[in-house]
Enzyme design. Structure first.
Site, PDB file in Angstrom:
ATOM      1  N   HIS A  79      -7.764  16.106 -47.179  1.00 55.41           N
ATOM      2  CA  HIS A  79      -6.953  14.894 -47.389  1.00 55.41           C
ATOM      3  C   HIS A  79      -7.466  14.197 -48.647  1.00 55.41           C
ATOM      4  O   HIS A  79      -8.294  13.288 -48.571  1.00 55.41           O
ATOM      5  CB  HIS A  79      -7.041  13.970 -46.156  1.00 55.41           C
ATOM      6  CG  HIS A  79      -5.929  12.960 -46.114  1.00 55.41           C
ATOM      7  ND1 HIS A  79      -6.029  11.741 -46.713  1.00 55.41           N
ATOM      8  CD2 HIS A  79      -4.702  13.010 -45.550  1.00 55.41           C
ATOM      9  CE1 HIS A  79      -4.889  11.067 -46.510  1.00 55.41           C
ATOM     10  NE2 HIS A  79      -4.066  11.821 -45.803  1.00 55.41           N
ATOM     11  N   HIS A 112       0.824  18.289 -48.706  1.00 56.96           N
ATOM     12  CA  HIS A 112       0.767  16.883 -48.286  1.00 56.96           C
ATOM     13  C   HIS A 112       0.465  15.968 -49.472  1.00 56.96           C
ATOM     14  O   HIS A 112       1.314  15.720 -50.281  1.00 56.96           O
ATOM     15  CB  HIS A 112      -0.265  16.744 -47.152  1.00 56.96           C
ATOM     16  CG  HIS A 112      -0.210  15.438 -46.456  1.00 56.96           C
ATOM     17  ND1 HIS A 112       0.827  15.080 -45.622  1.00 56.96           N
ATOM     18  CD2 HIS A 112      -1.044  14.379 -46.466  1.00 56.96           C
ATOM     19  CE1 HIS A 112       0.630  13.857 -45.168  1.00 56.96           C
ATOM     20  NE2 HIS A 112      -0.507  13.404 -45.665  1.00 56.96           N
ATOM     21  N   CYS A 161       3.437  13.161 -38.580  1.00 56.48           N
ATOM     22  CA  CYS A 161       2.499  14.289 -38.571  1.00 56.48           C
ATOM     23  C   CYS A 161       3.118  15.549 -37.955  1.00 56.48           C
ATOM     24  O   CYS A 161       2.826  16.655 -38.383  1.00 56.48           O
ATOM     25  CB  CYS A 161       1.235  13.923 -37.785  1.00 56.48           C
ATOM     26  SG  CYS A 161       0.237  12.698 -38.634  1.00 56.48           S
TER      27      CYS A 161
HETATM   28 FE1  DHE Z   1       0.073   8.311 -45.926  1.00 56.02          FE
HETATM   29  C1  DHE Z   1      -0.277   8.731 -49.343  1.00 56.02           C
HETATM   30  C2  DHE Z   1       2.174  10.938 -45.823  1.00 56.02           C
HETATM   31  C3  DHE Z   1      -0.155   8.322 -42.523  1.00 56.02           C
HETATM   32  C4  DHE Z   1      -1.681   5.429 -46.057  1.00 56.02           C
HETATM   33  N1  DHE Z   1       0.730   9.652 -47.312  1.00 56.02           N
HETATM   34  C5  DHE Z   1       0.490   9.641 -48.666  1.00 56.02           C
HETATM   35  C6  DHE Z   1       1.243  10.696 -49.283  1.00 56.02           C
HETATM   36  C7  DHE Z   1       1.942  11.309 -48.291  1.00 56.02           C
HETATM   37  C8  DHE Z   1       1.631  10.652 -47.048  1.00 56.02           C
HETATM   38  C9  DHE Z   1       2.889  12.476 -48.430  1.00 56.02           C
HETATM   39  C10 DHE Z   1       1.252  11.025 -50.773  1.00 56.02           C
HETATM   40  C11 DHE Z   1       2.286  10.166 -51.468  1.00 56.02           C
HETATM   41  C12 DHE Z   1       2.319  10.400 -52.967  1.00 56.02           C
HETATM   42  O1  DHE Z   1       1.262  10.392 -53.606  1.00 56.02           O
HETATM   43  O2  DHE Z   1       3.414  10.599 -53.523  1.00 56.02           O
HETATM   44  N2  DHE Z   1       0.858   9.440 -44.418  1.00 56.02           N
HETATM   45  C13 DHE Z   1       1.708  10.457 -44.606  1.00 56.02           C
HETATM   46  C14 DHE Z   1       2.089  11.020 -43.330  1.00 56.02           C
HETATM   47  O3  DHE Z   1       2.945  11.922 -43.137  1.00 56.02           O
HETATM   48  C15 DHE Z   1       1.208  10.438 -42.312  1.00 56.02           C
HETATM   49  C16 DHE Z   1       0.120  11.479 -41.984  1.00 56.02           C
HETATM   50  C17 DHE Z   1       1.837  10.123 -40.966  1.00 56.02           C
HETATM   51  C18 DHE Z   1       2.978   9.139 -41.012  1.00 56.02           C
HETATM   52  O4  DHE Z   1       3.682   9.023 -39.995  1.00 56.02           O
HETATM   53  O5  DHE Z   1       3.223   8.487 -42.003  1.00 56.02           O
HETATM   54  C19 DHE Z   1       0.609   9.287 -43.100  1.00 56.02           C
HETATM   55  N3  DHE Z   1      -0.764   7.069 -44.529  1.00 56.02           N
HETATM   56  C20 DHE Z   1      -0.752   7.268 -43.209  1.00 56.02           C
HETATM   57  C21 DHE Z   1      -1.464   6.233 -42.518  1.00 56.02           C
HETATM   58  O6  DHE Z   1      -1.630   6.128 -41.263  1.00 56.02           O
HETATM   59  C22 DHE Z   1      -2.026   5.318 -43.539  1.00 56.02           C
HETATM   60  C23 DHE Z   1      -3.547   5.388 -43.534  1.00 56.02           C
HETATM   61  C24 DHE Z   1      -1.636   3.857 -43.352  1.00 56.02           C
HETATM   62  C25 DHE Z   1      -0.167   3.727 -43.096  1.00 56.02           C
HETATM   63  O7  DHE Z   1       0.583   3.606 -44.073  1.00 56.02           O
HETATM   64  O8  DHE Z   1       0.225   3.816 -41.946  1.00 56.02           O
HETATM   65  C26 DHE Z   1      -1.453   5.948 -44.810  1.00 56.02           C
HETATM   66  N4  DHE Z   1      -0.830   7.273 -47.424  1.00 56.02           N
HETATM   67  C27 DHE Z   1      -1.440   6.064 -47.264  1.00 56.02           C
HETATM   68  C28 DHE Z   1      -1.834   5.566 -48.570  1.00 56.02           C
HETATM   69  C29 DHE Z   1      -1.455   6.519 -49.515  1.00 56.02           C
HETATM   70  C30 DHE Z   1      -0.811   7.582 -48.770  1.00 56.02           C
HETATM   71  C31 DHE Z   1      -2.570   4.245 -48.810  1.00 56.02           C
HETATM   72  C32 DHE Z   1      -1.609   6.447 -51.036  1.00 56.02           C
HETATM   73  C33 DHE Z   1      -3.020   6.728 -51.452  1.00 56.02           C
HETATM   74  C34 DHE Z   1      -3.179   6.532 -52.930  1.00 56.02           C
HETATM   75  O9  DHE Z   1      -4.254   6.051 -53.344  1.00 56.02           O
HETATM   76  O10 DHE Z   1      -2.249   6.861 -53.691  1.00 56.02           O
END
Ligand code: DHE
Length: 531
Positions: free
Chosen positions: A371, A329, A54
């Site tokens: 988001h 994002h 983040c």
């Molecule tokens: Fe994610 C999608 C980044 C935290 C679960 N997350 C995404 C995408 C990005 C992103 C850029 C889009 C990808 C794409 O479509 O190409 N996520 C980040 C972060 O930078 C963040 C805020 C902090 C980190 O350190 O990673 C972060 N994400 C999380 C979580 O805490 C979640 C809830 C559980 C976990 O993995 O730790 C989480 N992110 C998800 C999920 C998607 C996602 C399940 C895809 C959703 C979908 O339906 O396509």
């Protein structure tokens, strides 16, 4: 009270800190702690695993605020410790209260944050090549699917186990659990659906063959030190041919052979922002694949550019950089697959990119930290095709017109705002065969984190909110191939997968004993971008 010149986000954090300090009682003043080289090295990993996503490796902020030493030294050791311990309503998790970080971790992190960030290492092509492991050559893989109904399989992320579990969407039986990259984040499908690609936060890509009698990992490779997204080539003639991995660090993207994961190219990202500064850190956030051209659309988070990578050209160049808004994002396609709708989350905006004209259509304000995940597309009875985002920082859903051909009067304008009972909504989803759009409130700090809400497409209002999670937070939705059932995660170390009837929302099944289930990906829906 003097004017402090704080933005909304900073004011929200300050307010949270004051409230939480009141709740916790007086804090004992503590001097800044110095760290030994070993402690610094250990705490660097704690920061990388829990904070960098983040706030960025250079701590300049993106989804979370700037926490460079000039700011953290003002907040001080106690203030930083309290925020890490108790979280904030702005979306910062309560790492102490949830037991994720120990008091020792928190104290050292509060000191580390006041020291200069270390310079992270590069990852060049020779190291990427060396990481490539072709486990099952193409010729040794089955020529036809070895299992019926494989397109209705679900890949489920078991985040803290660094595993992916594959389930049969019909019988709900677990078929296999496979070890993949660290704190695995998401799955994406190849264009035929045969392969799942899992991306770990350590940048490890694992390729899973769903045609095998028991799905297995057929290749792995590491193109980044830190990553969140991969996507396959989906244009006709390029099915299953290539895969792109976008890095959080280093600032690069890497293209692999889609059948073997052999590394083919590594390209640096442009480091200038839309306002002309040179940045130390530019991260690839969401990636989508066009069905109309041989293009990947990549969101360059800090810089505010949306890039287009042409995989029909030698070297897989970035052929367009479209200036939009900073802090890009998550995002997805509109219902036609022409417009890419992406959140510029710390700018509180949604951005609309026309991939046909390769230009920015517009950006518009929705609320605090939108988001959308990949968003959701449905036909509103009044406004035609719409799409929506919920927010991390407030309990609001913004629904906007997404039909520039049929309803240009409301295209890319917010047409409905819906209040949820809790904030911190991470994901929502729908399916063409479901009457609902479902929302979670997974990062809410009260009991609503265990609930989900159903918005009625027909009435344009929230129909009901109800508790589904027992052990952790309710998060992320995925429909089965037919759109008749929907799966929700109970996100906890002793978590479960709850399967609901997609029309009545009655519980059909509860699969228990699942370690920290987060994202779930139905093969057919992921392949065909159904959301
Ligand atoms: Fe994610 C999608 C980044 C935290 C679960 N997350 C995404 C995408 C990005 C992103 C850029 C889009 C990808 C794409 O479509 O190409 N996520 C980040 C972060 O930078 C963040 C805020 C902090 C980190 O350190 O990673 C972060 N994400 C999380 C979580 O805490 C979640 C809830 C559980 C976990 O993995 O730790 C989480 N992110 C998800 C999920 C998607 C996602 C399940 C895809 C959703 C979908 O339906 O396509």
């Amino acid at each position: 009270m003097p004017y402090l010149g704080l933005g909304d986000y900073a004011a929200l954090h300050l307010q949270a800190f004051i409230f939480q300090q009141q709740a916790a009682g007086p804090l004992l003043p503590s001097a800044p702690v110095t760290l030994t080289p070993t402690e610094f090295e250990q705490t660097k990993h704690v920061y990388f695993d829990h904070c960098a996503g983040c706030h960025g490796l250079y701590r300049k902020g993106a989804t979370g605020p700037n926490i460079e030493p000039t700011r953290t030294q003002q907040i001080g050791t106690d203030g930083l410790g309290a925020m890490v311990r108790y979280g904030t309503p702005g979306g910062m998790p309560a790492w102490g209260l949830t037991g994720t970080l120990s008091e020792d971790n928190i104290t050292k992190l509060a000191s580390y944050l006041q020291m200069d960030p270390p310079t992270p290492p590069p990852l060049g092509m020779p190291e990427i090549q060396a990481s490539w492991n072709l486990i099952v050559p193409v010729a040794s893989r089955p020529a036809t699917p070895q299992r019926a109904n494989w397109e209705n399989n679900f890949g489920v992320i078991l985040r803290d186990a660094s595993q992916v579990a594959i389930y049969d969407g019909g019988t709900k039986q677990e078929i296999v659990r496979l070890s993949v990259g660290f704190a695995v984040h998401i799955l994406r499908s190849s264009a035929t659906g045969r392969y799942f690609y899992a991306i770990g936060r350590d940048g490890l890509v694992s390729m899973i063959d769903l045609w095998a009698s028991t799905p297995n990992i057929v290749a792995t490779v590491k193109g980044c030190h830190d990553a969140r997204s991969v996507e396959s080539s989906k244009f006709a003639g390029y099915e299953d041919r290539y895969l792109i991995e976008g890095c959080y660090w280093p600032p690069q993207y890497v293209v692999f052979d889609g059948l073997t994961l052999e590394p083919l190219a590594r390209n640096d990202l442009p480091m200038q922002s839309i306002t002309g500064e040179t940045l130390p850190e530019v991260r690839v956030a969401s990636i989508v694949a066009s069905s109309f051209e041989p293009l990947w659309v990549v969101s360059l988070k800090e810089s505010g550019y949306v890039g287009l990578v042409d995989y029909s050209q030698p070297g897989f160049p970035l052929v367009s950089t479209i200036a939009s808004e900073k802090f890009l994002h998550d995002g997805g396609w509109d219902h036609t697959g022409r417009y890419f709708l992406v959140a510029a989350n710390a700018s509180n905006k949604m951005v609309v990119i026309d991939t046909q004209t390769r230009s920015l259509v517009t950006s518009f304000t929705t609320g605090k930290l939108p988001h959308p995940g990949r968003g959701a597309n449905w036909e509103d009875p009044v406004y035609g095709w719409v799409n929506a985002t919920a927010h991390l920082g407030e309990a609001k859903v913004s629904i906007y017109g997404a039909d520039p051909a049929g309803r240009p009067d409301v295209a890319w304008k917010v047409v409905r705002e819906i209040t949820l009972p809790g904030s911190g909504s991470l994901f929502h989803k729908t399916h063409p065969n479901s009457p609902w759009v479902l929302f979670d409130m997974a990062l809410s700090t009260d009991a609503t984190k265990k609930q989900i809400c159903a918005y009625s497409k027909a009435s344009g209002a929230l129909d009901r909110c109800f508790t589904v999670a027992t052990n952790g937070q309710a998060t992320h939705f995925e429909f089965n191939q037919a759109g008749t059932e929907v799966w929700v995660s109970d996100w906890a170390s002793n978590g479960s997968l709850i399967v609901l009837d997609a029309t009545t929302l009655a519980e059909i099944s509860r699969i228990t004993g699942v370690t920290t289930p987060t994202g779930k990906f139905n093969v057919y829906n992921t392949t065909h971008d159904i959301y």
